[in-house]
Design an enzyme around this catalytic site. Structure first.
Site, PDB file in Angstrom:
ATOM      1  N   TYR A   1      17.787 -37.916 -27.071  1.00  0.00           N
ATOM      2  CA  TYR A   1      18.220 -36.894 -28.036  1.00  0.00           C
ATOM      3  C   TYR A   1      18.368 -37.508 -29.426  1.00  0.00           C
ATOM      4  O   TYR A   1      17.927 -36.936 -30.417  1.00  0.00           O
ATOM      5  CB  TYR A   1      19.562 -36.288 -27.582  1.00  0.00           C
ATOM      6  CG  TYR A   1      19.986 -35.104 -28.413  1.00  0.00           C
ATOM      7  CD1 TYR A   1      19.681 -33.804 -28.008  1.00  0.00           C
ATOM      8  CD2 TYR A   1      20.682 -35.273 -29.613  1.00  0.00           C
ATOM      9  CE1 TYR A   1      20.053 -32.714 -28.764  1.00  0.00           C
ATOM     10  CE2 TYR A   1      21.059 -34.180 -30.383  1.00  0.00           C
ATOM     11  CZ  TYR A   1      20.746 -32.905 -29.959  1.00  0.00           C
ATOM     12  OH  TYR A   1      21.120 -31.833 -30.723  1.00  0.00           O
TER      13      TYR A   1
ATOM     14  N   PHE B   1      -0.139 -20.795 -49.561  1.00  0.00           N
ATOM     15  CA  PHE B   1      -0.576 -20.389 -48.226  1.00  0.00           C
ATOM     16  C   PHE B   1       0.358 -19.271 -47.757  1.00  0.00           C
ATOM     17  O   PHE B   1       1.481 -19.156 -48.241  1.00  0.00           O
ATOM     18  CB  PHE B   1      -0.523 -21.594 -47.289  1.00  0.00           C
ATOM     19  CG  PHE B   1      -0.917 -21.252 -45.884  1.00  0.00           C
ATOM     20  CD1 PHE B   1      -2.220 -20.873 -45.598  1.00  0.00           C
ATOM     21  CD2 PHE B   1       0.008 -21.276 -44.855  1.00  0.00           C
ATOM     22  CE1 PHE B   1      -2.585 -20.538 -44.302  1.00  0.00           C
ATOM     23  CE2 PHE B   1      -0.355 -20.949 -43.560  1.00  0.00           C
ATOM     24  CZ  PHE B   1      -1.648 -20.575 -43.277  1.00  0.00           C
ATOM     25  N   ASP B   2      -0.069 -18.431 -46.811  1.00  0.00           N
ATOM     26  CA  ASP B   2       0.717 -17.222 -46.502  1.00  0.00           C
ATOM     27  C   ASP B   2       2.149 -17.502 -46.046  1.00  0.00           C
ATOM     28  O   ASP B   2       3.074 -16.822 -46.463  1.00  0.00           O
ATOM     29  CB  ASP B   2      -0.026 -16.262 -45.556  1.00  0.00           C
ATOM     30  CG  ASP B   2      -0.502 -16.900 -44.270  1.00  0.00           C
ATOM     31  OD1 ASP B   2      -0.351 -18.121 -44.123  1.00  0.00           O
ATOM     32  OD2 ASP B   2      -1.034 -16.185 -43.401  1.00  0.00           O
TER      33      ASP B   2
ATOM     34  N   ASP C   1       2.049 -29.257 -50.810  1.00  0.00           N
ATOM     35  CA  ASP C   1       1.907 -28.640 -49.495  1.00  0.00           C
ATOM     36  C   ASP C   1       0.749 -29.410 -48.849  1.00  0.00           C
ATOM     37  O   ASP C   1      -0.410 -29.218 -49.188  1.00  0.00           O
ATOM     38  CB  ASP C   1       1.613 -27.149 -49.644  1.00  0.00           C
ATOM     39  CG  ASP C   1       1.509 -26.445 -48.298  1.00  0.00           C
ATOM     40  OD1 ASP C   1       1.505 -27.142 -47.260  1.00  0.00           O
ATOM     41  OD2 ASP C   1       1.410 -25.208 -48.280  1.00  0.00           O
TER      42      ASP C   1
ATOM     43  N   ALA D   1      -0.721 -30.145 -45.796  1.00  0.00           N
ATOM     44  CA  ALA D   1      -1.349 -29.994 -44.475  1.00  0.00           C
ATOM     45  C   ALA D   1      -2.650 -30.795 -44.352  1.00  0.00           C
ATOM     46  O   ALA D   1      -2.921 -31.393 -43.320  1.00  0.00           O
ATOM     47  CB  ALA D   1      -1.608 -28.523 -44.193  1.00  0.00           C
TER      48      ALA D   1
ATOM     49  N   LYS E   1      -2.701 -29.811 -38.613  1.00  0.00           N
ATOM     50  CA  LYS E   1      -4.033 -29.854 -39.218  1.00  0.00           C
ATOM     51  C   LYS E   1      -4.535 -31.303 -39.174  1.00  0.00           C
ATOM     52  O   LYS E   1      -4.970 -31.773 -38.144  1.00  0.00           O
ATOM     53  CB  LYS E   1      -4.013 -29.341 -40.659  1.00  0.00           C
ATOM     54  CG  LYS E   1      -3.244 -28.035 -40.994  1.00  0.00           C
ATOM     55  CD  LYS E   1      -3.189 -26.985 -40.018  1.00  0.00           C
ATOM     56  CE  LYS E   1      -2.570 -25.641 -40.372  1.00  0.00           C
ATOM     57  NZ  LYS E   1      -1.691 -25.414 -41.450  1.00  0.00           N
TER      58      LYS E   1
ATOM     59  N   HIS F   1      -0.542  -9.269 -40.656  1.00  0.00           N
ATOM     60  CA  HIS F   1      -1.822  -9.414 -39.956  1.00  0.00           C
ATOM     61  C   HIS F   1      -1.672  -9.979 -38.547  1.00  0.00           C
ATOM     62  O   HIS F   1      -2.543  -9.789 -37.712  1.00  0.00           O
ATOM     63  CB  HIS F   1      -2.784 -10.276 -40.770  1.00  0.00           C
ATOM     64  CG  HIS F   1      -2.296 -11.666 -41.033  1.00  0.00           C
ATOM     65  ND1 HIS F   1      -1.239 -11.940 -41.870  1.00  0.00           N
ATOM     66  CD2 HIS F   1      -2.709 -12.860 -40.554  1.00  0.00           C
ATOM     67  CE1 HIS F   1      -1.033 -13.242 -41.899  1.00  0.00           C
ATOM     68  NE2 HIS F   1      -1.908 -13.825 -41.108  1.00  0.00           N
TER      69      HIS F   1
HETATM   70  C1  PLP Z   1      -0.853 -24.246 -41.803  1.00  0.00           C
HETATM   71  C2  PLP Z   1      -0.311 -24.321 -43.138  1.00  0.00           C
HETATM   72  C3  PLP Z   1       1.051 -24.089 -43.383  1.00  0.00           C
HETATM   73  C4  PLP Z   1       2.012 -23.634 -42.307  1.00  0.00           C
HETATM   74  O1  PLP Z   1       2.086 -24.520 -41.259  1.00  0.00           O
HETATM   75  P1  PLP Z   1       2.359 -24.096 -39.736  1.00  0.00           P
HETATM   76  O2  PLP Z   1       2.314 -25.393 -39.032  1.00  0.00           O
HETATM   77  O3  PLP Z   1       1.291 -23.152 -39.331  1.00  0.00           O
HETATM   78  O4  PLP Z   1       3.702 -23.454 -39.686  1.00  0.00           O
HETATM   79  C5  PLP Z   1       1.501 -24.241 -44.674  1.00  0.00           C
HETATM   80  N1  PLP Z   1       0.674 -24.573 -45.675  1.00  0.00           N
HETATM   81  C6  PLP Z   1      -0.632 -24.791 -45.479  1.00  0.00           C
HETATM   82  C7  PLP Z   1      -1.517 -25.176 -46.621  1.00  0.00           C
HETATM   83  C8  PLP Z   1      -1.173 -24.674 -44.206  1.00  0.00           C
HETATM   84  O5  PLP Z   1      -2.472 -24.873 -44.030  1.00  0.00           O
END
Ligand code: PLP
Length: 459
Positions: free
Chosen positions: A73, A125-126, A216, A218, A259, A450
């Site tokens: 933990y 991103f969304d 951001d 990813a 990613k 969506h």
């Molecule tokens: C996928 C993604 C996110 C969100 O991440 P999740 O792991 O799906 O919650 C945020 N920003 C970007 C650019 C992404 O590609």
């Protein structure tokens, strides 16, 4: 350019058999799913291009890491392994694991947003856009104009429009802006890369006005591979050096590890300020789990520690980006428009051009995604007006700058023959495009609609 396929720098050790349905069966499945591809069962899909997020194939090294995961933990060795690798790659003082990217956003963004009104990004991103909104700020996109022209083959179409950024800061008041975000690669613009020069300039402007700058992150590795290929200064740099150059401009980052870190679950927060890190830890304990696991199991932490490094391998990145370039070159041969040049994690087909008779409010991007399923069992998704939520104030539908159908390619999963099936399906659809009709939403949620909307086909 003649399509080139860079062969896989790996061999296949475990396989997952796929079912191949008939067209009639697929029509039935899609109606049962209320014409929302998120409601389809994965077993009814032949080639799943819904997302490259968490759908990656892990390596034998990662699977052995899974067996070695320390499930304690508190203070698990897998946690320290992850922190060591993440600090080494990103050069950040404080790293907090969380279970995925949006969890990083949920934990960090409200800390930055306190008492502020706006947040500006090259493009949100969304989920990031949603978390900025949930934290009480208005998200504003500020991407270079080339991004909006799908036929303009610029090297760095993901860039922030830095002149406009400075204008926006003056217009809205620096004191009202929570954070300036550089999304690398720019997912919503089609996985388009951002140059290090642009990251530096964005950072300079943010800091000139005393606003924190966030990455951001990813696609930290794919973006850096594009930089190496396209930005002269970095032609001889290692991927890791490019990551250091990029991340050194930022005060914090959020990352979906699903990613480029080639795992199925995971995320990270990075920050330099002890004060922010202390708040991050508190919110992490409330929402995600204790600091040393952050909502992940020990085996997930271990697989991520290994995947963060594997994602930097240049042979792998050449093959990976090469898959997109192969698809793009085949579409060029057919005259099928997409966000060009190809992005890092997928091909964003220009549905507005393929289905010009379908207006934005009948969702051409979504329509093409469903058509790919009917045609060949391919699951794709809309990045366009269908994905965009209604205006939070007026509740009107919003028209997106793009109507894309995104073909996101999972990492190390599909072969060249699979890619050819995708192109052949698009050719067949193109040839009967004028017969295809759009869709209407009959049920939708107020945020991120969506994922759960129900639709009916228009007659
Ligand atoms: C996928 C993604 C996110 C969100 O991440 P999740 O792991 O799906 O919650 C945020 N920003 C970007 C650019 C992404 O590609």
């Amino acid at each position: 350019m003649k399509p080139i396929y860079y062969p896989e720098p790996f061999r296949i050790k475990a396989v997952e058999p796929l079912k191949m349905l008939t067209r009639a069966e697929r029509e039935k499945k899609l109606a049962e799913a209320n014409y929302n591809e998120f409601a389809l069962k994965a077993e009814d899909v032949y080639i799943d291009l819904l997302t490259d997020s968490g759908t990656n194939a892990m390596s034998s090294a990662q699977w052995s890491g899974v067996m070695m995961g320390d499930e304690s933990y508190a203070g698990a060795s897998s946690y320290f392994h992850l922190i060591e690798n993440a600090k080494d790659i990103f050069g950040f003082e404080f790293i907090q694991p969380v279970h995925q990217g949006r969890a990083a956003e949920k934990v960090l963004i409200p800390i930055l947003a306190e008492g502020k009104k706006y947040a500006i990004a090259n493009m949100f991103f969304d989920t990031t856009r949603a978390h900025v909104g949930l934290a009480g700020c208005i998200p504003i996109d500020c991407v270079v104009p080339e991004a909006l022209d799908t036929t303009c083959r610029a090297d760095f179409k993901g860039n922030m429009d830095t002149e406009k950024l400075e204008k926006l800061i003056k217009e809205y008041g620096a004191e009202n802006i929570a954070v300036i975000v550089e999304t690398i690669t720019n997912n919503s613009a089609g996985g388009q890369p951002v140059s290090v020069a642009n990251i530096r300039e964005t950072s300079r402007i943010a800091h000139k006005y005393g606003i924190p700058m966030m990455i951001d992150a990813a696609r930290y590795a794919e973006n850096s591979y594009f930089v190496k290929k396209r930005e002269k200064e970095f032609a001889n740099s290692s991927i890791k050096d490019i990551i250091h150059e990029s991340f050194k401009c930022a005060d914090c980052f959020t990352m979906s590890a699903k990613k480029d870190a080639i795992v199925n679950m995971g995320g990270l927060i990075g920050c330099r300020s002890k004060e922010i890190y202390d708040k991050v830890k508190q919110r992490c304990i409330s929402f995600e789990g204790f600091v040393t696991y952050g909502g992940m199991s020990g085996r997930d932490l271990e697989a991520l520690a290994i995947g963060l490094k594997e994602g930097l391998d240049e042979d792998y990145l050449r093959y990976r980006i090469g898959q997109m370039e192969y698809l793009a070159a085949r579409l060029d041969e057919e005259g099928i428009a997409y966000q060009a040049p190809a992005g890092g994690h997928g091909i964003f087909v220009d549905a507005k051009k393929l289905l010009p008779h379908i207006p934005w409010y009948q969702y051409p991007g979504h329509t093409l995604a469903l058509e790919l399923y009917l045609e060949a069992g391919i699951r794709a998704c809309d990045i366009g007006s269908y994905m965009l939520d209604r205006d939070p104030v007026t509740h009107e539908e919003q028209q997106s700058a793009f109507e894309f159908t995104r073909l996101a390619i999972p990492r190390r999963v599909y072969t060249q023959a699979h890619l050819d099936v995708i192109v052949d399906a698009l050719i067949n659809i193109r040839d009967r495009a004028s017969e295809i009709k759009g869709y209407k939403i009959v049920e939708e949620a107020p945020v991120l609609r969506h994922f759960t909307a129900k639709l009916v086909p228009l007659k």
